[in-house]
Design an enzyme around this catalytic site. Structure first.
Site, mmCIF file in Angstrom:
data_model
loop_
_atom_site.group_PDB
_atom_site.id
_atom_site.type_symbol
_atom_site.label_atom_id
_atom_site.label_comp_id
_atom_site.label_asym_id
_atom_site.label_seq_id
_atom_site.Cartn_x
_atom_site.Cartn_y
_atom_site.Cartn_z
ATOM 1 N N CYS A 51 -4.675 2.496 -3.737
ATOM 2 C CA CYS A 51 -3.417 2.985 -3.153
ATOM 3 C C CYS A 51 -2.271 2.008 -3.378
ATOM 4 C CB CYS A 51 -3.559 3.312 -1.668
ATOM 5 S SG CYS A 51 -4.738 4.602 -1.354
ATOM 6 N N ASP A 66 3.216 -4.721 7.837
ATOM 7 C CA ASP A 66 1.943 -4.009 7.763
ATOM 8 C C ASP A 66 0.853 -5.073 7.909
ATOM 9 O OD1 ASP A 66 -0.458 -2.980 6.864
ATOM 10 O OD2 ASP A 66 0.366 -2.016 5.075
ATOM 11 N N GLN A 75 -4.346 -5.507 6.752
ATOM 12 C CA GLN A 75 -5.298 -6.420 6.099
ATOM 13 C C GLN A 75 -5.283 -7.805 6.719
ATOM 14 O OE1 GLN A 75 -7.470 -5.412 3.953
ATOM 15 N NE2 GLN A 75 -6.620 -3.394 3.498
ATOM 16 N N HIS A 95 0.880 -1.172 0.000
ATOM 17 C CA HIS A 95 0.000 0.000 0.000
ATOM 18 C C HIS A 95 0.922 1.228 0.000
ATOM 19 C CE1 HIS A 95 -2.857 2.932 1.656
ATOM 20 N NE2 HIS A 95 -3.824 2.080 1.378
#
Lengths: 143, 417
Positions: free
Chosen positions: B375, B211, B214, B134
């Site tokens: 994104c 990250d 999600q 992202h």
């Protein structure tokens, strides 16, 4: 399919009025988009790109001075069909008019009458406004 | 939540009708059609438990934390710090002190890039960032690279949207300082082999930021098992409020990091000559934090934990299999992102129809999806497309909703034919 030329904004408004549901109007809008005259490949330049649209839009314009009053003729195209429909409406509304006449058009009133905007996402509305702004800027430059 | 029909030998299946009942927003009509909410990778809907928790906080014990010496301040502080413990447990972090509350995943990554990156990166150092990240996990690294003279190096993805471990391994070298990678891709659904990637990065002497924005709504995330250095996620994607997220950091790394922003709460002592700073995590929480958000996030994590990720994973895999088959049967539809290990995310294009042309039709059918580059412009460039339509599912979605999507796509096709 008849060409875009010869259609007036009143024809379009009447067309939209006649159609009852959203789906039919949507199809009509797509049909209008299919009537766009072919966009010259060499006009697909970075300068002609309209920014502020999610899809790609190119717009190019020519001054016509052969009449007593100079008029502006513009053409635009997008890679999205719905946007081509909106472009068809804008071309019908604005094309081949003098800069002063173009600037006098209340496009918001026309779009309100078409009852189209509520079906467009806010981002697409922004794209429509960006196209109108580009057309008005052209008119201002030649006014 | 109690499980009524529990079997001693295997996990009972998720009762989707029952969990849907917990989400008031799912029961509404859009354009006179029942809402089919398939935009969960953008944000999730909120269960009643979270809504009630926020309401209760504002009605009963709204106060600023840590400073007031009165009853309400004490209640708010306790709830806020307990929320930190809940996040730590959710991530299986050794200590709640390793949890920093942030505005979201994006801010957490920016915090690490600016603070850890600013203190540790030198000219010539390399930051490995995957092609499927992202923008939130690309741009902060580019910003700090520009400041420090470090270089951002891309880990490429293959045609199915996967990272090849050998390619990744070959990119790691003695200049690699940090690897930034997502656990699950937001636009492709790919589940990355992060445990293995962390192991390889550590062997090369690099630290890793994961990250988990999600991943957190869909699978158990265990920072201890992963042995990860930094991990970030957002509250709103995991059924919590917007404006809150969390960063997990390895204790010794957090302790050595300079403050990110200055302000109240994060200090130890302030004089005009010199200010000394509080210990982590307080050092990184300048100003009044999002108290309600943190407490609401804890309620969301408790909610999702009570359902259980074993059930969620099993159910969402069923949705993934069902949806993949149903969508592949649509003529002219191309799935973008077909990784072997995937979350229930369907990014796709339809032959000859611009993604932006699909969205108003789907919207009119009551279907909430996302259209765009999500994104992740480098991903769109990789597949040479301007955008995709993305349906991203959650455990409260049903096979019937996938059917609704498919019939709406048939409508799109008939309108544009």
């Amino acid at each position: 399919m008849p060409a875009l030329q010869g259609l007036t904004i009143d024809d379009i408004t009447a067309g939209f009025d006649f159609l009852e549901d959203w789906e039919q109007r949507f199809s009509y809008l797509l049909d209008l988009g299919k009537k766009l005259p072919e966009f010259p490949e060499d006009a697909r330049t970075e300068d002609n790109k309209v920014h502020g649209c999610q899809s790609q839009v190119w717009l190019h314009a020519k001054m016509r001075t052969d009449n007593n009053t100079p008029t502006i003729h513009f053409q635009a195209v997008s890679d999205a069909h719905i946007v081509n429909g909106l472009i068809a409406i804008l071309m019908t509304l604005y094309n081949d008019k003098s800069p002063a006449d173009m600037l006098a058009i209340d496009y918001q009133a026309v779009f309100n009458q078409l009852d189209l905007e509520q079906h467009l996402s806010p981002t697409r509305r922004n794209g429509l406004h960006a196209m109108v702004q580009r057309i008005r800027t052209l008119a201002e430059q030649h006014a | 939540m109690t499980v009524a029909k529990s079997q001693p030998t295997h996990t009972p299946a998720l009762d989707v009708e029952r969990v849907r009942g917990d989400f008031p927003a799912l029961y509404q009509r859009v354009h006179d059609k029942p809402l089919v909410y398939l935009d969960n990778a953008a944000t999730s809907q909120k269960p009643q438990a979270v809504i009630d928790t926020l309401d209760d906080y504002y009605r009963r014990y709204n106060a600023n934390v840590h400073r007031g010496l009165h009853k309400l301040a004490e209640l708010a502080t306790e709830a806020y710090e307990h929320a930190r413990i809940t996040v730590a447990r959710f991530l299986n972090a050794p200590d709640a002190k390793q949890i920093v509350f942030t505005r979201g995943c994006t801010e957490a990554i920016n915090l690490v890039a600016a603070s850890w990156g600013g203190a540790n990166l030198k000219p010539g150092d390399e930051i490995l960032v995957s092609q499927m990240e992202h923008h939130s996990n690309i741009v902060p690294w580019q910003l700090i690279a520009e400041k420090t003279g470090a270089k951002v190096v891309m880990i490429p993805i293959d045609e199915r949207g996967q990272i090849n471990l050998d390619t990744y391994h070959a990119l790691l070298n003695d200049k690699t300082r940090l690897v930034a990678v997502t656990a699950v891709s937001n636009s492709l659904g790919t589940i990355n082999p992060i445990k293995k990637m962390i192991e390889l990065a550590h062997a090369a002497g690099a630290v890793v930021l994961v990250d988990a924005a999600q991943a957190a709504p869909h699978m158990a995330v265990d920072v201890t098992d992963l042995d990860v250095d930094f991990l970030a996620f957002s509250g709103h994607k995991v059924f919590g409020p917007t404006g809150i997220g969390a960063l997990y950091g390895r204790a010794e790394l957090l302790e050595a990091m300079p403050p990110y922003q200055g302000g109240g709460e994060m200090i130890e002592q302030v004089t005009f000559e010199k200010t000394t700073f509080a210990a982590a995590p307080t050092r990184f929480e300048a100003g009044t934090p999002h108290i309600a958000g943190a407490i609401g996030l804890a309620a969301a994590l408790n909610y999702v934990t009570a359902i259980g990720f074993d059930k969620i994973v099993t159910y969402e895999n069923e949705l993934l299999a069902y949806g993949t088959e149903a969508l592949q049967a649509v003529e002219g539809l191309t799935l973008i992102g077909t990784a072997e290990h995937k979350a229930a995310v369907f990014s796709f294009t339809l032959d000859g129809i611009h993604p932006y042309d699909m969205s108003p039709v789907l919207d009119h059918e009551g279907i909430a999806i996302r259209t765009g580059h999500h994104c992740t412009q480098p991903v769109m460039d990789k597949f040479a497309i301007p955008a995709t339509v993305r349906a991203s599912l959650s455990f409260y979605n049903t096979p019937a909703e996938i059917d609704a999507l498919v019939s709406a796509l048939q409508k799109v096709k008939s309108l544009f034919s």
